[in-house]
Design a protein around this motif. Structure first.
Motif, PDB file in Angstrom:
ATOM      1  N   MET A  50       0.850  -1.184   0.000  1.00 28.18           N
ATOM      2  CA  MET A  50       0.000   0.000   0.000  1.00 28.18           C
ATOM      3  C   MET A  50       0.889   1.238   0.000  1.00 28.18           C
ATOM      4  SD  MET A  50      -2.870   1.693   0.264  1.00 28.18           S
ATOM      5  CE  MET A  50      -4.222   0.743   0.901  1.00 28.18           C
ATOM      6  N   PHE A  51       0.702   2.115  -0.992  1.00 28.41           N
ATOM      7  CA  PHE A  51       1.484   3.353  -1.029  1.00 28.41           C
ATOM      8  C   PHE A  51       1.072   4.261   0.125  1.00 28.41           C
ATOM      9  CE2 PHE A  51       2.367   1.929  -5.287  1.00 28.41           C
ATOM     10  CZ  PHE A  51       3.671   2.344  -5.485  1.00 28.41           C
ATOM     11  N   ALA A  52       2.000   5.098   0.556  1.00 31.78           N
ATOM     12  CA  ALA A  52       1.787   5.975   1.708  1.00 31.78           C
ATOM     13  C   ALA A  52       0.574   6.884   1.549  1.00 31.78           C
ATOM     14  CB  ALA A  52       3.039   6.812   1.972  1.00 31.78           C
ATOM     15  N   ASP A  53       0.241   7.269   0.302  1.00 31.42           N
ATOM     16  CA  ASP A  53      -0.913   8.150   0.097  1.00 31.42           C
ATOM     17  C   ASP A  53      -2.236   7.387   0.060  1.00 31.42           C
ATOM     18  OD1 ASP A  53      -0.858   6.926  -2.409  1.00 31.42           O
ATOM     19  OD2 ASP A  53      -0.536   8.795  -3.525  1.00 31.42           O
ATOM     20  N   GLY A  54      -2.182   6.051   0.132  1.00 32.44           N
ATOM     21  CA  GLY A  54      -3.392   5.237   0.184  1.00 32.44           C
ATOM     22  C   GLY A  54      -4.159   5.136  -1.126  1.00 32.44           C
ATOM     23  N   ALA A  55      -3.643   5.678  -2.214  1.00 36.90           N
ATOM     24  CA  ALA A  55      -4.374   5.688  -3.479  1.00 36.90           C
ATOM     25  C   ALA A  55      -4.213   4.401  -4.284  1.00 36.90           C
ATOM     26  CB  ALA A  55      -3.935   6.881  -4.329  1.00 36.90           C
ATOM     27  N   TYR A  56      -3.051   3.775  -4.188  1.00 32.59           N
ATOM     28  CA  TYR A  56      -2.772   2.581  -4.991  1.00 32.59           C
ATOM     29  C   TYR A  56      -2.083   1.513  -4.167  1.00 32.59           C
ATOM     30  CZ  TYR A  56      -3.777   5.243  -9.216  1.00 32.59           C
ATOM     31  OH  TYR A  56      -4.402   5.984 -10.182  1.00 32.59           O
ATOM     32  N   VAL A  57      -2.175   0.280  -4.667  1.00 35.69           N
ATOM     33  CA  VAL A  57      -1.422  -0.844  -4.124  1.00 35.69           C
ATOM     34  C   VAL A  57      -0.670  -1.509  -5.267  1.00 35.69           C
ATOM     35  CG1 VAL A  57      -3.054  -1.287  -2.250  1.00 35.69           C
ATOM     36  CG2 VAL A  57      -3.270  -2.545  -4.378  1.00 35.69           C
ATOM     37  N   ILE A  58       0.411  -2.186  -4.903  1.00 32.99           N
ATOM     38  CA  ILE A  58       1.078  -3.081  -5.836  1.00 32.99           C
ATOM     39  C   ILE A  58       0.667  -4.478  -5.404  1.00 32.99           C
ATOM     40  CG2 ILE A  58       3.262  -3.951  -6.728  1.00 32.99           C
ATOM     41  CD1 ILE A  58       4.498  -1.235  -6.063  1.00 32.99           C
ATOM     42  N   ASP A  59       0.067  -5.214  -6.309  1.00 28.89           N
ATOM     43  CA  ASP A  59      -0.475  -6.541  -6.020  1.00 28.89           C
ATOM     44  C   ASP A  59       0.329  -7.609  -6.761  1.00 28.89           C
ATOM     45  OD1 ASP A  59      -2.000  -8.822  -5.609  1.00 28.89           O
ATOM     46  OD2 ASP A  59      -3.610  -8.191  -6.959  1.00 28.89           O
ATOM     47  N   PRO A  60       1.140  -8.395  -6.045  1.00 26.48           N
ATOM     48  CA  PRO A  60       1.932  -9.433  -6.694  1.00 26.48           C
ATOM     49  C   PRO A  60       1.236 -10.798  -6.772  1.00 26.48           C
ATOM     50  CG  PRO A  60       2.609  -9.258  -4.436  1.00 26.48           C
ATOM     51  CD  PRO A  60       1.520  -8.230  -4.648  1.00 26.48           C
ATOM     52  N   THR A  61      -0.004 -10.878  -6.297  1.00 22.11           N
ATOM     53  CA  THR A  61      -0.677 -12.175  -6.227  1.00 22.11           C
ATOM     54  C   THR A  61      -1.373 -12.528  -7.541  1.00 22.11           C
ATOM     55  OG1 THR A  61      -2.746 -11.253  -5.339  1.00 22.11           O
ATOM     56  CG2 THR A  61      -1.040 -11.890  -3.749  1.00 22.11           C
ATOM     57  N   GLU A  63      -4.641 -14.396  -9.771  1.00 20.69           N
ATOM     58  CA  GLU A  63      -6.064 -14.046  -9.826  1.00 20.69           C
ATOM     59  C   GLU A  63      -6.869 -14.587  -8.649  1.00 20.69           C
ATOM     60  OE1 GLU A  63      -5.231 -17.737 -12.127  1.00 20.69           O
ATOM     61  OE2 GLU A  63      -4.426 -15.720 -12.262  1.00 20.69           O
ATOM     62  N   CYS A  64      -6.288 -15.553  -7.896  1.00 15.50           N
ATOM     63  CA  CYS A  64      -6.959 -16.100  -6.717  1.00 15.50           C
ATOM     64  C   CYS A  64      -6.345 -15.595  -5.410  1.00 15.50           C
ATOM     65  CB  CYS A  64      -6.915 -17.626  -6.755  1.00 15.50           C
ATOM     66  SG  CYS A  64      -7.838 -18.322  -8.138  1.00 15.50           S
ATOM     67  N   GLY A  65      -5.517 -14.546  -5.495  1.00 17.22           N
ATOM     68  CA  GLY A  65      -4.952 -13.938  -4.301  1.00 17.22           C
ATOM     69  C   GLY A  65      -3.799 -14.692  -3.678  1.00 17.22           C
ATOM     70  N   GLU A  66      -3.198 -15.636  -4.407  1.00 18.84           N
ATOM     71  CA  GLU A  66      -2.068 -16.412  -3.891  1.00 18.84           C
ATOM     72  C   GLU A  66      -0.760 -15.861  -4.443  1.00 18.84           C
ATOM     73  OE1 GLU A  66      -2.393 -18.860  -1.628  1.00 18.84           O
ATOM     74  OE2 GLU A  66      -4.553 -18.512  -1.643  1.00 18.84           O
ATOM     75  N   LEU A  67       0.288 -15.889  -3.612  1.00 17.94           N
ATOM     76  CA  LEU A  67       1.604 -15.458  -4.062  1.00 17.94           C
ATOM     77  C   LEU A  67       2.303 -16.646  -4.708  1.00 17.94           C
ATOM     78  CD1 LEU A  67       3.627 -13.079  -4.117  1.00 17.94           C
ATOM     79  CD2 LEU A  67       4.634 -14.062  -2.061  1.00 17.94           C
ATOM     80  N   ARG A  68       2.637 -16.511  -5.962  1.00 18.95           N
ATOM     81  CA  ARG A  68       3.380 -17.537  -6.708  1.00 18.95           C
ATOM     82  C   ARG A  68       4.834 -17.087  -6.821  1.00 18.95           C
ATOM     83  NH1 ARG A  68      -0.185 -21.304  -5.942  1.00 18.95           N
ATOM     84  NH2 ARG A  68      -2.217 -20.818  -6.772  1.00 18.95           N
ATOM     85  N   ASP A  69       5.688 -17.914  -7.382  1.00 14.76           N
ATOM     86  CA  ASP A  69       7.097 -17.550  -7.564  1.00 14.76           C
ATOM     87  C   ASP A  69       7.270 -16.423  -8.561  1.00 14.76           C
ATOM     88  OD1 ASP A  69       7.909 -19.442  -5.748  1.00 14.76           O
ATOM     89  OD2 ASP A  69       8.303 -20.968  -7.264  1.00 14.76           O
ATOM     90  N   VAL A  70       6.304 -16.291  -9.471  1.00 15.74           N
ATOM     91  CA  VAL A  70       6.377 -15.289 -10.531  1.00 15.74           C
ATOM     92  C   VAL A  70       5.042 -14.565 -10.629  1.00 15.74           C
ATOM     93  CG1 VAL A  70       6.644 -14.984 -13.030  1.00 15.74           C
ATOM     94  CG2 VAL A  70       8.079 -16.622 -11.831  1.00 15.74           C
ATOM     95  N   CYS A  71       5.090 -13.243 -10.767  1.00  7.22           N
ATOM     96  CA  CYS A  71       3.887 -12.443 -11.016  1.00  7.22           C
ATOM     97  C   CYS A  71       3.771 -12.285 -12.527  1.00  7.22           C
ATOM     98  CB  CYS A  71       4.006 -11.075 -10.346  1.00  7.22           C
ATOM     99  SG  CYS A  71       2.608  -9.992 -10.682  1.00  7.22           S
ATOM    100  N   ARG A  72       2.637 -12.685 -13.074  1.00  5.38           N
ATOM    101  CA  ARG A  72       2.454 -12.654 -14.524  1.00  5.38           C
ATOM    102  C   ARG A  72       1.639 -11.460 -15.002  1.00  5.38           C
ATOM    103  NH1 ARG A  72       5.390 -16.604 -15.889  1.00  5.38           N
ATOM    104  NH2 ARG A  72       5.191 -18.650 -14.960  1.00  5.38           N
TER     105      ARG A  72
END
Length: 169
Positions: A50-61, A63-72
């Motif tokens: 979550m960025f400090a300004d609360g406007a955006y997130v970086i989501d590495p998960t 489509e089912c919210g799981e963290l894989r070895d690679v973000c596609r």
């Protein structure tokens, strides 16, 4: 360590000031991430930035919210984009290793990594704050104030989705 993440360990000696890279993932508006993916897949927030300004997130998960070895990549608001990124553009994946850095437990000696946000480019740079040796776990302070408070609650509070009684809206 109870409730710890996956952890990231140095494989070689690295010196203070080494730029490890940028936090990987797909840039998403925080509100749509919270109202959509996080409601359906609450674990997605565990590895999101979550960025400090609360406007955006970086989501590495995925489509089912799981963290894989690679973000596609892929965007749930763009039809077929996740399918295209996972098949046709499969070789364009980015390692999620930097998402695995834990916060330091008590007695671990503090953090070895610092994060610097660039709100203009919406990138997060991770850099070593001290020398590290092979086998040493890397630690980063994510700035969470209350131990034991669910990540989902913290995300909701940061983007203003918590009601006056403290419940999630």
């Amino acid at each position: 360590v109870p409730n710890a993440g996956l952890g990231l360990y140095a494989t070689s000696t690295m010196t203070c000031g080494t730029l490890l890279g940028t936090y990987p993932g797909v840039l998403r508006p925080a509100r749509s991430f919270h109202d959509g993916k996080c409601r359906t897949y609450p674990n997605a927030v565990s590895y999101s930035w979550m960025f400090a300004d609360g406007a955006y997130v970086i989501d590495p998960t995925d489509e089912c919210g799981e963290l894989r070895d690679v973000c596609r990549g892929g965007n749930p608001n763009v039809p077929l984009s996740s399918l295209i990124f996972s098949t046709v553009l499969r070789s364009w994946g980015v390692s999620t290793a930097l998402c695995r850095i834990n916060e330091p437990p008590m007695g671990a000696g503090g953090c070895s990594v610092t994060a610097r946000e660039d709100l203009g480019t919406r990138e997060v740079y991770l850099e070593l704050t001290r020398d590290v040796s092979p086998g040493q776990e890397l630690y980063l302070d994510y700035g969470r104030q209350d131990e034991g408070e669910p990540d989902y609650y913290l995300l909701a509070a940061k983007i203003g989705k918590v009601g006056n009684n403290g419940s999630l809206c």
